[in-house]
Design an enzyme around this catalytic site. Structure first.
Site, PDB file in Angstrom:
ATOM      1  N   GLY A   8       0.806  -1.075   0.411  1.00 37.50           N
ATOM      2  CA  GLY A   8       0.070  -0.227  -0.057  1.00 37.50           C
ATOM      3  C   GLY A   8       0.478   1.278  -0.366  1.00 37.50           C
ATOM      4  O   GLY A   8       0.766   2.035   0.730  1.00 37.50           O
ATOM      5  N   GLY A  11      -0.687   4.946  -1.231  1.00 35.77           N
ATOM      6  CA  GLY A  11      -1.907   5.513  -0.144  1.00 35.77           C
ATOM      7  C   GLY A  11      -0.714   6.475   1.078  1.00 35.77           C
ATOM      8  O   GLY A  11      -0.316   7.167   0.707  1.00 35.77           O
ATOM      9  N   GLN A  12      -2.537   6.519   1.771  1.00 29.13           N
ATOM     10  CA  GLN A  12      -2.407   7.698   2.934  1.00 29.13           C
ATOM     11  C   GLN A  12      -1.147   8.400   3.014  1.00 29.13           C
ATOM     12  O   GLN A  12       0.115   8.770   3.078  1.00 29.13           O
ATOM     13  CB  GLN A  12      -3.252   7.923   2.988  1.00 29.13           C
ATOM     14  N   ILE A  35      -0.222  -1.765  -5.958  1.00 27.44           N
ATOM     15  CA  ILE A  35      -1.953  -2.833  -6.931  1.00 27.44           C
ATOM     16  C   ILE A  35      -2.007  -1.734  -7.768  1.00 27.44           C
ATOM     17  O   ILE A  35      -2.111  -0.766  -8.745  1.00 27.44           O
ATOM     18  CB  ILE A  35      -2.741  -2.590  -6.292  1.00 27.44           C
ATOM     19  N   ILE A  55      -2.453  -7.526  -1.660  1.00 22.07           N
ATOM     20  CA  ILE A  55      -2.501  -8.273  -0.487  1.00 22.07           C
ATOM     21  C   ILE A  55      -3.034  -9.305  -0.187  1.00 22.07           C
ATOM     22  O   ILE A  55      -3.399 -10.791   0.467  1.00 22.07           O
ATOM     23  CB  ILE A  55      -2.626  -7.068   0.363  1.00 22.07           C
ATOM     24  N   TYR A 143     -15.013  -1.494   9.733  1.00 25.00           N
ATOM     25  CA  TYR A 143     -13.597  -1.155   9.442  1.00 25.00           C
ATOM     26  C   TYR A 143     -13.287  -1.557  10.841  1.00 25.00           C
ATOM     27  O   TYR A 143     -12.084  -1.841  11.065  1.00 25.00           O
ATOM     28  CB  TYR A 143     -13.474   0.136   9.524  1.00 25.00           C
ATOM     29  N   LYS A 147      -9.946  -3.927  12.524  1.00 23.29           N
ATOM     30  CA  LYS A 147      -8.918  -3.569  13.283  1.00 23.29           C
ATOM     31  C   LYS A 147      -8.979  -4.313  14.354  1.00 23.29           C
ATOM     32  O   LYS A 147      -7.852  -4.639  15.184  1.00 23.29           O
ATOM     33  CB  LYS A 147      -8.845  -2.377  13.640  1.00 23.29           C
TER      34      LYS A 147
HETATM   35  N1  SER Z   1      -8.683   8.459   9.633  1.00 29.20           N
HETATM   36  C1  SER Z   1      -9.866   7.176   9.439  1.00 29.20           C
HETATM   37  C2  SER Z   1     -10.779   6.877   9.596  1.00 29.20           C
HETATM   38  O1  SER Z   1     -10.892   8.065   9.655  1.00 29.20           O
HETATM   39  C3  SER Z   1      -9.532   6.522  11.239  1.00 29.20           C
HETATM   40  O2  SER Z   1      -8.685   5.515  11.519  1.00 29.20           O
HETATM   41  O3  SER Z   1     -11.816   6.182   8.760  1.00 29.20           O
END
Ligand code: SER
Length: 318
Positions: A8, A11-12, A35, A55, A143, A147
């Site tokens: 990744g 990415g950010q 990717i 991944i 999400y 995690k």
């Molecule tokens: N920055 C993320 C989000 O807002 C949180 O880990 O989804």
């Protein structure tokens, strides 16, 4: 010497972490895993090797690890919270399936693994103020579910297979380099773009919605320092609370107005993001990270705001 694979890498977080790691581990390979459709460009492409690594495909991870003799993997593949809510199956496939693939390769090939967790790993029944390191984690978002699962699976691989897994729970990350996409904390990045462009900012979260935030240079340092930490001092592994600032929309708006007095913000609420934000902590207690590996942030809201505004002005030619 360290040979590092970043999954990744465009990415950010990855786009900045890859460059920072290349500046530190100059004797080894710091490989940008990407990717198709998110290929590295410019300095990220030119400053070191890159390799296609999806991944969800364990063979691709293993190939990159073998080719570059990788000893450390930064697993940064993820969908952020609001996007994940729209595509929960894909969020699980990347967040949990992808982590499982990474851990299996790491077990076979003896790699250390960093996988970020998040303030999103907490939920409505978690104590919201000064959220402790070890507390209730019953998130309501996919999400957050990925995690928490990731934290548990990483700890399992550490105790059962001696895989050197480590992690931090990132707050909302703020940067002028690569924009985030589909997160709940993203408003705190977007607001700076609006201020520099001279636009009125439409805030998707209501007044009083406090969340932890962090400036990207501190976040990058945390990701590197936890992997360098003396393992004999680590009581925790997956995952450490880290914190530097907590604010609501009114506080960041007032801070930006100190430097951009004409700046205007109005509220245009996004119910999905509001519900997610309401379920997350207002502020984390990061004492364990401070005690076990000397974590200490350098940026607060004021010096971050000055730096963001100055760099965005340059970037946007404003
Ligand atoms: N920055 C993320 C989000 O807002 C949180 O880990 O989804």
């Amino acid at each position: 010497m360290k040979n590092i694979l970043i999954i990744g890498a465009t990415g950010q977080i990855g786009s900045e972490l890859t460059m920072k790691l290349r500046g530190i581990y100059t004797g080894g390979n710091v490989v940008a895993g990407y990717i198709p459709g998110a290929e590295p460009k410019g300095i990220l492409l030119e400053s070191g090797p890159s390799h296609i690594v999806d991944i969800t495909n364990p063979t691709m991870i293993a190939e990159a690890v073998d080719k570059y003799n990788i000893d450390t993997i930064y697993n940064l593949a993820a969908l952020l919270s609001a996007v994940a809510e729209a595509r929960p199956q894909l969020a699980w496939k990347i967040g949990v399936g992808g982590l499982y693939n990474t851990l299996e390769v790491a077990r076979e090939k003896k790699c250390a693994v960093f996988t970020p967790s998040s303030i999103g790993s907490f939920g409505p029944t978690t104590p919201h103020d000064k959220t402790p390191q070890d507390t209730i984690q019953r998130p309501k978002t996919i999400y957050g579910v990925t995690k928490v699962t990731g934290e548990l699976l990483s700890d399992y691989y550490a105790s059962r297979f001696s895989v050197d897994t480590r992690s931090v729970r990132f707050p909302g990350l703020i940067s002028y380099v690569t924009p985030p996409g589909g997160g709940t904390t993203d408003y705190a990045v977007d607001i700076y773009y609006a201020a520099v462009k001279g636009e009125t900012f439409k805030c998707p979260l209501k007044q009083g919605t406090f969340m932890d935030m962090m400036y990207m240079p501190d976040a990058l340092r945390a990701a590197i320092e936890i992997m360098e930490a003396d393992p004999s001092r680590l009581i925790h592994r997956n995952s450490f609370n880290i914190a530097s600032m907590s604010f609501d929309p009114e506080i960041i708006y007032a801070k930006i107005k100190e430097y951009v007095p004409d700046f205007k913000m109005i509220y245009e609420l996004d119910p999905l993001r509001q519900a997610i934000a309401d379920s997350w902590p207002d502020s984390l207690d990061d004492e364990c990270a401070r005690n076990e590996w000397d974590w200490k942030p350098e940026f607060d809201l004021d010096n971050m705001t000055k730096d963001m505004l100055a760099n965005l002005k340059l970037k946007l030619n404003a």
